[in-house]
Design a protein around this motif. Structure first.
Motif, PDB file in Angstrom:
ATOM      1  N   GLY A  76     -85.132  47.120 -11.291  1.00  0.00           N
ATOM      2  CA  GLY A  76     -85.310  46.680  -9.914  1.00  0.00           C
ATOM      3  C   GLY A  76     -85.174  45.187  -9.712  1.00  0.00           C
ATOM      4  O   GLY A  76     -85.463  44.675  -8.635  1.00  0.00           O
ATOM      5  N   VAL A  77     -84.735  44.453 -10.746  1.00  0.00           N
ATOM      6  CA  VAL A  77     -84.470  43.027 -10.624  1.00  0.00           C
ATOM      7  C   VAL A  77     -82.972  42.835 -10.381  1.00  0.00           C
ATOM      8  O   VAL A  77     -82.150  43.405 -11.095  1.00  0.00           O
ATOM      9  CB  VAL A  77     -84.910  42.254 -11.878  1.00  0.00           C
ATOM     10  N   TRP A  78     -82.650  42.040  -9.362  1.00  0.00           N
ATOM     11  CA  TRP A  78     -81.253  41.798  -9.002  1.00  0.00           C
ATOM     12  C   TRP A  78     -80.876  40.364  -9.326  1.00  0.00           C
ATOM     13  O   TRP A  78     -81.730  39.485  -9.375  1.00  0.00           O
ATOM     14  CB  TRP A  78     -81.029  42.049  -7.510  1.00  0.00           C
ATOM     15  N   PHE A  82     -72.482  33.627  -7.177  1.00  0.00           N
ATOM     16  CA  PHE A  82     -71.346  33.358  -6.301  1.00  0.00           C
ATOM     17  C   PHE A  82     -70.131  32.999  -7.143  1.00  0.00           C
ATOM     18  O   PHE A  82     -69.594  31.888  -7.087  1.00  0.00           O
ATOM     19  CB  PHE A  82     -71.751  32.284  -5.287  1.00  0.00           C
ATOM     20  N   VAL A  83     -69.753  34.011  -7.912  1.00  0.00           N
ATOM     21  CA  VAL A  83     -68.623  33.928  -8.835  1.00  0.00           C
ATOM     22  C   VAL A  83     -67.858  35.247  -8.745  1.00  0.00           C
ATOM     23  O   VAL A  83     -68.377  36.248  -8.230  1.00  0.00           O
ATOM     24  CB  VAL A  83     -69.099  33.696 -10.285  1.00  0.00           C
ATOM     25  N   PRO A  84     -66.631  35.302  -9.249  1.00  0.00           N
ATOM     26  CA  PRO A  84     -65.906  36.582  -9.258  1.00  0.00           C
ATOM     27  C   PRO A  84     -66.662  37.641 -10.050  1.00  0.00           C
ATOM     28  O   PRO A  84     -67.332  37.346 -11.051  1.00  0.00           O
ATOM     29  CB  PRO A  84     -64.580  36.219  -9.931  1.00  0.00           C
ATOM     30  N   ALA A  85     -66.557  38.883  -9.618  1.00  0.00           N
ATOM     31  CA  ALA A  85     -67.290  39.979 -10.255  1.00  0.00           C
ATOM     32  C   ALA A  85     -66.933  40.124 -11.724  1.00  0.00           C
ATOM     33  O   ALA A  85     -67.793  40.439 -12.552  1.00  0.00           O
ATOM     34  CB  ALA A  85     -67.007  41.282  -9.507  1.00  0.00           C
ATOM     35  N   LEU A  98     -73.108  45.761 -12.846  1.00  0.00           N
ATOM     36  CA  LEU A  98     -72.732  45.321 -11.508  1.00  0.00           C
ATOM     37  C   LEU A  98     -73.154  46.376 -10.499  1.00  0.00           C
ATOM     38  O   LEU A  98     -73.101  47.574 -10.775  1.00  0.00           O
ATOM     39  CB  LEU A  98     -71.240  45.068 -11.409  1.00  0.00           C
ATOM     40  N   SER A  99     -73.555  45.929  -9.308  1.00  0.00           N
ATOM     41  CA  SER A  99     -73.993  46.859  -8.264  1.00  0.00           C
ATOM     42  C   SER A  99     -73.188  46.626  -7.002  1.00  0.00           C
ATOM     43  O   SER A  99     -73.148  45.503  -6.475  1.00  0.00           O
ATOM     44  CB  SER A  99     -75.478  46.663  -7.971  1.00  0.00           C
TER      45      SER A  99
END
Length: 233
Positions: A76-78, A82-85, A98-99
């Motif tokens: 539950g930690v996200w 702000f970088v490419p996936a 990845l979500s």
């Protein structure tokens, strides 16, 4: 870490500056406490099932991401980077994934000239109605279908001169009817009336085209990673 100069963005000189403005408004929109400032960015505590907290990195590099994700052992930690996936996917520790689809941070300059003649709002289809209200400083907008169900929604918070537009959604059965434009127009006007001079939002790749058509600009790519539960047994 590196700080990227922006092209086409408004009011911000680099990605880090824009993200720092966005995270405070996003936390306000989500009803979270003030983001905790840390050397590498911010932690926003939400306390929700499946979304306990989010680590937000205004800038990101492999070493920082590996350290953060390696130390988070509970689900539950996200992590928002702000970088490419593909970069984030190669940096996260085991137990993370990845979500969602890759997205974007976007910005727009807001017209706060009270002497202007407001542009007419987009028209709703026959039978649809718009409802707005403010709760704890957050402006909510809903478009209801003729049967009374919610067809589209969104909300915005204003923190200083920055408005964060959030939770924009149009139900699949009501798309391609201009409802998203109505919601965006309503929220942007409400934010400008409250003194915001710049808007920010986190967009999906699909939503990007709607926002660019109404004057928004891409600031940076956005990728999300989630700490998943450990295997049972």
């Amino acid at each position: 870490m590196t700080t990227t100069a922006l092209e086409g963005a408004v009011h911000f000189t680099n990605t880090s500056e824009a993200v720092r403005a966005w995270v405070h408004g996003w936390a306000l929109s989500r009803g979270a406490v003030e983001p905790a400032a840390l050397p590498w960015g911010f932690t926003v505590s939400l306390g929700l099932p499946g979304h306990v907290m989010s680590h937000v990195l205004p800038t990101a590099d492999e070493a920082t991401v590996r350290e953060l994700t390696g130390g988070a052992t509970g689900p539950g930690v996200w992590l928002k980077a702000f970088v490419p996936a593909e970069s984030l996917a190669s940096w996260i520790a085991p137990g993370w994934s990845l979500s969602g689809a890759p997205g974007f941070l976007m910005s727009i300059a807001l017209d706060t000239n009270s002497a202007r003649t407001p542009a007419p709002p987009p028209c709703l289809p026959r039978g649809y109605r718009l409802r707005t209200w403010t709760d704890s400083g957050v402006v909510h907008a809903r478009v209801h279908a003729p049967d009374g169900t919610v067809a589209a929604r969104g909300q915005t918070s204003v923190d200083g001169t920055t408005a964060v537009v959030d939770k924009i959604e149009t139900h699949s059965a009501h798309r391609r009817r201009g409802l998203g434009r109505v919601i965006m127009h309503t929220l942007v006007d409400a934010a400008a009336e409250r003194g915001a001079t710049v808007g920010l939002l986190a967009s999906t790749a699909e939503g990007r085209f709607l926002y660019e058509a109404t004057g928004w600009h891409v600031v940076a790519p956005l990728a999300n990673a989630l700490r998943v539960p450990d295997p049972v047994g």
